[in-house]
Design a protein around this motif. Structure first.
Motif, mmCIF file in Angstrom:
data_model
loop_
_atom_site.group_PDB
_atom_site.id
_atom_site.type_symbol
_atom_site.label_atom_id
_atom_site.label_comp_id
_atom_site.label_asym_id
_atom_site.label_seq_id
_atom_site.Cartn_x
_atom_site.Cartn_y
_atom_site.Cartn_z
ATOM 1 N N ASP A 42 29.640 36.076 59.280
ATOM 2 C CA ASP A 42 30.083 34.775 60.096
ATOM 3 C C ASP A 42 29.078 33.743 59.590
ATOM 4 O OD1 ASP A 42 27.986 36.227 61.652
ATOM 5 O OD2 ASP A 42 28.285 35.161 63.286
ATOM 6 N N GLU A 43 28.172 34.191 58.977
ATOM 7 C CA GLU A 43 27.107 33.231 58.537
ATOM 8 C C GLU A 43 26.978 33.269 56.951
ATOM 9 O OE1 GLU A 43 23.268 33.521 61.009
ATOM 10 O OE2 GLU A 43 24.031 35.623 60.967
ATOM 11 N N ILE A 44 27.540 34.232 56.218
ATOM 12 C CA ILE A 44 27.556 34.016 54.776
ATOM 13 C C ILE A 44 28.646 34.834 54.104
ATOM 14 C CG2 ILE A 44 26.082 36.247 54.504
ATOM 15 C CD1 ILE A 44 24.604 34.769 52.187
ATOM 16 N N SER A 45 29.260 34.467 53.114
ATOM 17 C CA SER A 45 30.387 35.033 52.595
ATOM 18 C C SER A 45 30.220 35.079 51.142
ATOM 19 C CB SER A 45 31.633 34.075 52.996
ATOM 20 O OG SER A 45 31.779 33.001 52.220
ATOM 21 N N ILE A 46 31.052 36.177 50.549
ATOM 22 C CA ILE A 46 30.906 36.403 49.306
ATOM 23 C C ILE A 46 31.974 36.677 48.567
ATOM 24 C CG2 ILE A 46 30.698 39.056 49.478
ATOM 25 C CD1 ILE A 46 28.796 39.219 47.294
ATOM 26 N N ILE A 47 32.235 35.952 47.576
ATOM 27 C CA ILE A 47 33.330 36.060 46.356
ATOM 28 C C ILE A 47 32.854 37.074 45.386
ATOM 29 C CG2 ILE A 47 34.480 34.760 44.607
ATOM 30 C CD1 ILE A 47 34.582 32.278 46.516
ATOM 31 N N HIS A 48 33.722 38.204 45.233
ATOM 32 C CA HIS A 48 33.366 39.382 44.400
ATOM 33 C C HIS A 48 34.211 38.831 42.966
ATOM 34 C CE1 HIS A 48 36.400 40.944 47.091
ATOM 35 N NE2 HIS A 48 36.797 41.507 46.057
ATOM 36 N N THR A 49 33.614 38.895 41.876
ATOM 37 C CA THR A 49 34.374 38.691 40.790
ATOM 38 C C THR A 49 34.728 39.975 40.125
ATOM 39 O OG1 THR A 49 32.353 38.388 39.558
ATOM 40 C CG2 THR A 49 33.124 36.510 40.626
ATOM 41 N N ARG A 50 35.517 39.529 38.694
ATOM 42 C CA ARG A 50 35.602 40.800 37.902
ATOM 43 C C ARG A 50 34.829 41.150 36.947
ATOM 44 N NH1 ARG A 50 40.834 42.235 40.004
ATOM 45 N NH2 ARG A 50 40.454 43.854 39.059
ATOM 46 N N HIS A 51 33.421 40.267 36.721
ATOM 47 C CA HIS A 51 32.588 40.482 35.641
ATOM 48 C C HIS A 51 31.351 39.770 36.153
ATOM 49 C CE1 HIS A 51 30.535 40.368 31.775
ATOM 50 N NE2 HIS A 51 31.414 41.376 31.218
ATOM 51 N N GLU A 52 30.001 40.404 35.788
ATOM 52 C CA GLU A 52 29.107 39.550 36.155
ATOM 53 C C GLU A 52 28.755 38.210 35.652
ATOM 54 O OE1 GLU A 52 28.019 44.082 36.788
ATOM 55 O OE2 GLU A 52 28.826 42.787 35.112
ATOM 56 N N GLN A 53 29.234 38.116 34.575
ATOM 57 C CA GLN A 53 29.347 36.890 33.749
ATOM 58 C C GLN A 53 29.873 35.847 34.594
ATOM 59 O OE1 GLN A 53 30.792 35.017 29.825
ATOM 60 N NE2 GLN A 53 29.092 36.275 29.452
ATOM 61 N N GLY A 54 31.233 36.225 35.100
ATOM 62 C CA GLY A 54 32.005 35.370 36.013
ATOM 63 C C GLY A 54 31.197 34.912 37.324
ATOM 64 N N ALA A 55 30.606 35.844 37.985
ATOM 65 C CA ALA A 55 30.027 35.611 39.170
ATOM 66 C C ALA A 55 28.705 34.692 38.768
ATOM 67 C CB ALA A 55 29.309 37.015 39.748
ATOM 68 N N GLU A 436 39.013 36.369 35.383
ATOM 69 C CA GLU A 436 38.689 35.711 36.558
ATOM 70 C C GLU A 436 39.865 35.305 37.159
ATOM 71 O OE1 GLU A 436 36.185 36.782 38.086
ATOM 72 O OE2 GLU A 436 35.063 37.439 36.341
ATOM 73 N N LEU A 437 41.134 35.054 36.441
ATOM 74 C CA LEU A 437 42.411 34.757 36.989
ATOM 75 C C LEU A 437 42.760 35.599 38.307
ATOM 76 C CD1 LEU A 437 44.622 34.550 33.839
ATOM 77 C CD2 LEU A 437 44.100 32.842 35.201
ATOM 78 N N ALA A 438 42.327 36.949 38.306
ATOM 79 C CA ALA A 438 42.421 37.811 39.529
ATOM 80 C C ALA A 438 41.389 37.336 40.542
ATOM 81 C CB ALA A 438 41.955 39.216 38.918
ATOM 82 N N THR A 439 40.335 36.584 40.365
ATOM 83 C CA THR A 439 39.680 36.262 41.374
ATOM 84 C C THR A 439 40.307 35.052 41.832
ATOM 85 O OG1 THR A 439 37.663 37.017 40.425
ATOM 86 C CG2 THR A 439 37.090 35.630 41.884
ATOM 87 N N ALA A 440 40.766 34.055 41.068
ATOM 88 C CA ALA A 440 41.226 32.879 41.504
ATOM 89 C C ALA A 440 42.473 33.030 42.583
ATOM 90 C CB ALA A 440 41.893 32.048 40.265
ATOM 91 N N VAL A 441 43.072 34.234 42.026
ATOM 92 C CA VAL A 441 44.488 34.651 42.965
ATOM 93 C C VAL A 441 43.997 35.183 44.469
ATOM 94 C CG1 VAL A 441 46.386 35.921 43.227
ATOM 95 C CG2 VAL A 441 45.796 34.694 41.031
ATOM 96 N N GLN A 442 43.063 35.900 44.125
ATOM 97 C CA GLN A 442 42.600 36.897 45.238
ATOM 98 C C GLN A 442 42.101 35.956 46.413
ATOM 99 O OE1 GLN A 442 39.959 40.228 44.613
ATOM 100 N NE2 GLN A 442 40.004 40.807 46.738
ATOM 101 N N PHE A 443 41.088 34.734 45.898
ATOM 102 C CA PHE A 443 40.677 33.907 46.748
ATOM 103 C C PHE A 443 41.467 32.676 46.954
ATOM 104 C CE2 PHE A 443 37.373 36.983 45.856
ATOM 105 C CZ PHE A 443 36.656 37.356 47.168
ATOM 106 N N ASN A 444 42.641 32.636 46.341
ATOM 107 C CA ASN A 444 43.329 31.369 46.362
ATOM 108 C C ASN A 444 42.698 30.069 46.075
ATOM 109 O OD1 ASN A 444 46.022 30.380 46.592
ATOM 110 N ND2 ASN A 444 45.517 29.515 48.527
ATOM 111 N N ILE A 445 42.045 30.056 44.657
ATOM 112 C CA ILE A 445 41.099 29.034 44.521
ATOM 113 C C ILE A 445 42.121 28.068 43.789
ATOM 114 C CG2 ILE A 445 38.898 28.303 43.241
ATOM 115 C CD1 ILE A 445 38.012 31.011 43.797
#
Length: 541
Positions: A42-55, A436-445
């Motif tokens: 409730d205080e911090i959120s994480i977007i997990h990516t598909r590669h460390e470079q993406g993160a 990171e297309l997958a990340t964009a979809v998963q988090f609806n960016i």
């Protein structure tokens, strides 16, 4: 004092210092930090990516577009190494990024025993591309070391920091003091003596020019006021685009600097390395150099300036404007108009790029963000894309990290959910972080990515054709069907080969609640090279 694990202590310090969004890739060495974030979701959120470079690039985009800390988690060894391209980009752009890396068991570090993700001298490697790097060796040390890291991210010349903790320290419990909340230090003010000297030099100048860099991103108001008082042209580096509104009467494109350099007698560099000016265009006895910079060492790399003022850019620009009072116009109106006309002619050599960039500028709101990769369209945008506000144009500075833009743009969009973000990439660079297309979809960016496809590493191939007598090698590309590729991830995708087709696609994309991919097909031979704008001969000294 509270009993907590090392992982909990790290997360506690992040939250205490206002970090509510992080990026990362999970792994065994980070489990206890991720578990701590779960408990405080409730205080911090994480977007997990598909590669460390993406993160890491997402953290870079988040930080560069806001000025706030962009934090990300990576596992040690290959995880950290995967992130180093983005960290080095942040180093080049003076970006407040915090890399939190795991480590192998503490008693095995640098022992060469073949532990999972082990590399030798990891902290020493990190030190080469950060402002500050430390290993936390016990939970009790966490508040003070994290405080030191946040101090480095809020004072002086800001660059990325790296913190690491071994996987056996992460779960260790101990009595830990309350996390230290860092208060940003007051900006460094200039000394009155140096300001007076600079003001006197400018009052006596016949052809003064202001050159500004990324150090002025948070000094837009002060720089604009100084330009108004001095009535002098302002030439930004690529990282300073938007600090002065491109429509302002004193604003010029970066390429205009070469024209002004020929006639200038006093130049003022504010928060800029002054590359290529001092090292490429030269200085002679008829030119005086004034520099304002938070980094005293930076001011001396190309020689000692006539006046060097170590200070915050905003404080320095304001003090200089106050000391000057009102000044008479020094540049003849006809000279300024001629330079604008000459610059426009040079930019219009790149007519196909300019046509597409004009469409993007028309459709992107004034406060929207534009992220560009190293591609023909991106190169042209440095002079041909008007920018109206600071931190709304992102380019990787001298690091030139090909392939950064898609992931960087996602970080920008996460930081600015209510604004429009357009990312431009070439077909070669886009595939560097296509996962990171997958990340964009998963988090609806809902970022819009435009891929300009010429089926080549276009810039490399052009140089091979023009400078190496047509020895084209390793620059042709075989690409997927980008529309089908995007759709396979669940990204709204379309294709065009005209500027008006792009306009229609952008309008539709901006109305879509989700990620977008637009492919623009082009032929390399139809795209004029923008290099004529950047390789300038020496004109002084």
């Amino acid at each position: 004092m509270a009993k907590m694990t090392g992982g909990q202590a790290i997360v506690d310090s992040l939250i205490a210092n206002g970090v509510t969004q992080v990026f990362g890739v999970p792994g065994a060495q980070l489990d206890y930090s991720f578990s701590a974030m779960y408990d405080r979701s409730d205080e911090i959120s994480i977007i997990h990516t598909r590669h460390e470079q993406g993160a890491a690039y997402m953290a870079y985009g988040f930080a560069q577009s806001t000025g706030r800390v962009g934090a990300f988690f990576v596992v040690p060894g290959p995880g950290l190494l995967n992130a180093t391209a983005a960290i080095s980009t942040g180093y080049a752009c003076n970006t407040p990024m915090m890399c939190i890396s795991g480590q192998i068991p503490s008693d095995k570090i640098n022992m060469g025993t073949g532990q999972l993700h082990e590399i030798r001298d990891q902290i020493e490697i990190a030190e080469k591309i950060t402002k500050f790097a430390r290993r936390i060796d016990s939970p009790e040390e966490t508040p003070s070391i994290m405080a030191r890291a946040f101090n480095e991210l809020s004072s002086g010349r800001i660059r990325p920091v790296e913190i690491e903790m071994a996987m056996d320290i992460m779960p260790m419990q101990a009595e830990v003091t309350e996390a230290i909340t860092i208060k940003k230090r007051a900006p460094r003010a200039p000394k009155d003596k140096t300001i007076k000297k600079a003001a006197e030099m400018l009052r006596n100048a016949k052809r003064p020019v202001l050159f500004i860099g990324g150090g002025t991103l948070d000094a837009s108001e002060e720089v604009r006021e100084l330009a108004k008082v001095l009535k002098a042209p302002v030439v930004p580096s690529v990282n300073a685009l938007g600090v002065v509104d491109a429509r302002d009467e004193y604003a010029y494109a970066p390429v205009a600097g070469h024209y002004f350099w020929k006639e200038a007698d006093v130049v003022v560099g504010i928060g800029t390395r002054m590359t290529p000016q001092l090292d490429g265009w030269g200085v002679d006895e008829n030119m005086k150099v004034i520099r304002l910079d938070i980094d005293a060492i930076e001011m001396q790399i190309f020689g000692i300036p006539d006046v060097g003022i170590e200070c915050d850019a905003g404080k320095g620009a304001k003090a200089l404007a106050d000391a000057l009072g009102d000044c008479d116009a020094k540049w003849p109106a006809e000279t300024l108009k001629q330079i604008k006309d000459d610059v426009e002619k040079e930019i219009n050599i790149m007519a196909p790029q300019v046509e597409y960039l004009n469409v993007i500028r028309d459709e992107l709101p004034e406060d929207g963000h534009f992220v560009t990769d190293l591609t023909q369209m991106g190169y042209a945008s440095r002079d041909a894309f008007p920018v109206y506000n600071p931190r709304t144009y992102l380019y990787p500075s001298y690091q030139g990290t090909l392939g950064h833009s898609y992931a960087t743009g996602l970080g920008v969009q996460v930081a600015h959910p209510d604004k429009k973000v357009v990312t431009v990439a070439g077909d070669g660079g886009f595939l560097f972080n296509v996962q990171e297309l997958a990340t964009a979809v998963q988090f609806n960016i809902p970022m819009v990515c435009i891929v300009f496809n010429d089926n080549a590493y276009g810039n490399v191939q052009r140089i091979q054709q023009t400078s190496h007598e047509g020895r084209v090698i390793a620059s042709d590309l075989v690409n997927p069907d980008f529309v089908k590729l995007g759709e396979s991830f669940g990204v709204k995708s379309c294709r065009t080969d005209t500027s008006e087709g792009l306009r229609a696609a952008l309008k539709e994309a901006f109305d879509h609640d989700g990620p977008n991919l637009i492919e623009v097909q082009m032929k390399l031979e139809d795209i004029p090279a923008p290099w004529h704008l950047y390789f300038r001969p020496r004109v002084r000294g």
